[in-house]
Design a protein around this motif. Sequence first.
Motif, mmCIF file in Angstrom:
data_model
loop_
_atom_site.group_PDB
_atom_site.id
_atom_site.type_symbol
_atom_site.label_atom_id
_atom_site.label_comp_id
_atom_site.label_asym_id
_atom_site.label_seq_id
_atom_site.Cartn_x
_atom_site.Cartn_y
_atom_site.Cartn_z
ATOM 1 N N MET A 1 -13.449 -13.369 -35.812
ATOM 2 C CA MET A 1 -12.657 -12.824 -35.670
ATOM 3 C C MET A 1 -10.898 -11.806 -35.579
ATOM 4 S SD MET A 1 -9.808 -14.528 -32.394
ATOM 5 C CE MET A 1 -8.620 -13.338 -31.360
ATOM 6 N N ALA A 2 -11.369 -10.510 -35.278
ATOM 7 C CA ALA A 2 -11.145 -9.659 -35.676
ATOM 8 C C ALA A 2 -9.157 -9.900 -35.846
ATOM 9 C CB ALA A 2 -11.224 -8.111 -35.320
ATOM 10 N N PHE A 3 -8.112 -9.623 -36.697
ATOM 11 C CA PHE A 3 -6.420 -9.771 -36.364
ATOM 12 C C PHE A 3 -6.063 -8.797 -36.067
ATOM 13 C CE2 PHE A 3 -7.214 -12.223 -40.770
ATOM 14 C CZ PHE A 3 -7.902 -12.822 -40.008
ATOM 15 N N ALA A 4 -6.670 -7.902 -35.797
ATOM 16 C CA ALA A 4 -6.076 -6.322 -34.653
ATOM 17 C C ALA A 4 -7.158 -5.557 -33.898
ATOM 18 C CB ALA A 4 -5.368 -5.843 -35.732
ATOM 19 N N THR A 5 -6.451 -5.256 -32.573
ATOM 20 C CA THR A 5 -7.838 -4.023 -32.169
ATOM 21 C C THR A 5 -7.551 -2.840 -32.012
ATOM 22 O OG1 THR A 5 -5.477 -3.719 -30.587
ATOM 23 C CG2 THR A 5 -7.076 -6.196 -30.073
ATOM 24 N N THR A 6 -8.821 -2.110 -31.699
ATOM 25 C CA THR A 6 -8.731 -1.272 -31.883
ATOM 26 C C THR A 6 -7.745 0.075 -31.456
ATOM 27 O OG1 THR A 6 -10.953 -1.090 -31.385
ATOM 28 C CG2 THR A 6 -9.834 0.881 -30.686
ATOM 29 N N ASP A 7 -7.087 -0.847 -30.063
ATOM 30 C CA ASP A 7 -5.287 -0.049 -29.509
ATOM 31 C C ASP A 7 -4.655 -0.211 -30.702
ATOM 32 O OD1 ASP A 7 -7.209 0.262 -27.169
ATOM 33 O OD2 ASP A 7 -5.713 -1.405 -25.739
ATOM 34 N N ASP A 8 -4.343 -1.450 -31.339
ATOM 35 C CA ASP A 8 -3.597 -1.479 -32.349
ATOM 36 C C ASP A 8 -3.878 -0.379 -33.362
ATOM 37 O OD1 ASP A 8 -2.213 -3.654 -31.333
ATOM 38 O OD2 ASP A 8 -3.806 -4.960 -32.415
ATOM 39 N N VAL A 9 -4.963 0.045 -33.933
ATOM 40 C CA VAL A 9 -4.857 1.141 -34.587
ATOM 41 C C VAL A 9 -5.032 2.533 -33.946
ATOM 42 C CG1 VAL A 9 -7.014 2.302 -35.917
ATOM 43 C CG2 VAL A 9 -7.136 -0.658 -35.889
ATOM 44 N N VAL A 10 -4.822 3.112 -32.701
ATOM 45 C CA VAL A 10 -4.586 3.715 -32.206
ATOM 46 C C VAL A 10 -3.302 4.167 -32.228
ATOM 47 C CG1 VAL A 10 -5.033 5.441 -29.974
ATOM 48 C CG2 VAL A 10 -7.473 3.892 -31.197
ATOM 49 N N ALA A 11 -2.564 2.833 -31.879
ATOM 50 C CA ALA A 11 -1.206 3.253 -31.772
ATOM 51 C C ALA A 11 -0.943 3.946 -33.347
ATOM 52 C CB ALA A 11 -0.322 1.978 -31.071
ATOM 53 N N ARG A 12 -1.052 3.283 -34.111
ATOM 54 C CA ARG A 12 -0.733 3.379 -35.299
ATOM 55 C C ARG A 12 -1.538 4.850 -35.657
ATOM 56 N NH1 ARG A 12 -0.926 -1.522 -34.435
ATOM 57 N NH2 ARG A 12 0.768 -2.878 -35.309
ATOM 58 N N LEU A 13 -2.539 5.303 -35.575
ATOM 59 C CA LEU A 13 -3.073 6.906 -35.713
ATOM 60 C C LEU A 13 -2.094 7.684 -35.365
ATOM 61 C CD1 LEU A 13 -6.897 6.187 -35.335
ATOM 62 C CD2 LEU A 13 -5.227 6.999 -37.575
ATOM 63 N N GLY A 14 -1.766 7.731 -33.519
ATOM 64 C CA GLY A 14 -1.276 8.537 -33.436
ATOM 65 C C GLY A 14 -2.099 9.306 -32.740
ATOM 66 N N ARG A 15 -2.988 8.971 -32.724
ATOM 67 C CA ARG A 15 -4.107 10.548 -31.709
ATOM 68 C C ARG A 15 -5.251 9.134 -30.761
ATOM 69 N NH1 ARG A 15 -8.941 10.283 -34.547
ATOM 70 N NH2 ARG A 15 -9.261 9.875 -36.561
ATOM 71 N N PRO A 16 -5.792 9.765 -30.407
ATOM 72 C CA PRO A 16 -7.105 9.210 -29.566
ATOM 73 C C PRO A 16 -7.680 8.911 -30.308
ATOM 74 C CG PRO A 16 -7.086 11.810 -27.875
ATOM 75 C CD PRO A 16 -5.821 10.880 -29.279
ATOM 76 N N VAL A 17 -9.077 8.303 -30.053
ATOM 77 C CA VAL A 17 -10.253 7.807 -31.098
ATOM 78 C C VAL A 17 -10.474 9.155 -30.828
ATOM 79 C CG1 VAL A 17 -12.662 6.447 -31.019
ATOM 80 C CG2 VAL A 17 -10.315 5.667 -30.592
ATOM 81 N N ALA A 18 -12.243 9.562 -31.716
ATOM 82 C CA ALA A 18 -12.055 11.283 -31.522
ATOM 83 C C ALA A 18 -13.501 11.201 -30.482
ATOM 84 C CB ALA A 18 -12.513 11.193 -32.816
ATOM 85 N N ASP A 19 -14.392 10.068 -31.199
ATOM 86 C CA ASP A 19 -15.869 9.784 -30.437
ATOM 87 C C ASP A 19 -15.728 8.553 -30.676
ATOM 88 O OD1 ASP A 19 -17.075 10.215 -33.493
ATOM 89 O OD2 ASP A 19 -17.256 11.627 -32.968
ATOM 90 N N SER A 20 -17.226 8.070 -29.484
ATOM 91 C CA SER A 20 -17.976 6.623 -29.899
ATOM 92 C C SER A 20 -18.501 6.376 -31.183
ATOM 93 C CB SER A 20 -19.648 6.578 -29.260
ATOM 94 O OG SER A 20 -20.408 7.971 -29.126
ATOM 95 N N THR A 21 -18.732 7.189 -32.379
ATOM 96 C CA THR A 21 -18.761 7.026 -33.916
ATOM 97 C C THR A 21 -18.176 6.456 -34.693
ATOM 98 O OG1 THR A 21 -20.764 8.956 -33.421
ATOM 99 C CG2 THR A 21 -20.405 7.916 -35.983
ATOM 100 N N GLU A 22 -16.409 6.795 -34.167
ATOM 101 C CA GLU A 22 -15.482 6.719 -34.860
ATOM 102 C C GLU A 22 -14.693 5.642 -34.139
ATOM 103 O OE1 GLU A 22 -11.612 8.782 -35.908
ATOM 104 O OE2 GLU A 22 -11.761 8.295 -34.564
#
Length: 201
Positions: free
Chosen positions: A1-22
């Motif tokens: 089980m992951a300790f964080a979510t994609t949304d957690d990463v996106v919030a810290r990146l400060g930009r949306p996910v580029a595409d399905s590959t990313e």
Amino acid sequence: MAFATTDDVVARLGRPVADSTEAARITAFLDDASGLVSDYCRTDFQQHTNETFELVIEEGQVQLAPSLFPNLSISSITLYDEDQDRDLTTDEWRVVRRTLFVRCAPSYTTITVTASWGWAAVPAAVKAAVCSEVIRWLSVSPGTVMEKTGDLEVQYAATAYNSGLSEAAKSMLSKYRQRAASISLSRTNEPEIPWRYSTTT
């Protein structure tokens, strides 16, 4: 089980996910980073409720594994004594620090423990460490590791992903890491055991 979510990463990146590959890379990196953090800290940061396991009691005591902490709460203990199973009362056992003491136990026997332990939620520092590692790995584009032309060989620096957890992440996780150590047990006289201690530690 992951300790964080994609949304957690996106919030810290400060930009949306580029595409399905990313998006797929982020999901995979979250699983990988969580696994590395779990191995490094020697805990799964999960809440375990009413799980059953066996322990071997020697001379009336046993050292409990670090993975059973924090928030260990024992609900029942069953003693195997002379081919009979007997549920112990709370007056017959105590947990002192990380040692379980059992009164009137044979010198060597097996007990079954039902207990709850673990984390109600993943600590914020652990989530931050996982996200920072994922972002670090995302910043490195996979490419050529080594080129060789004739006798000339050029080897490029290893990617961040291949290097495992960074020193910064290890520093953030240091307080959560369970230390492995050799433990010597010795007989403790019953009068010295504080039997009024809580059954939760």
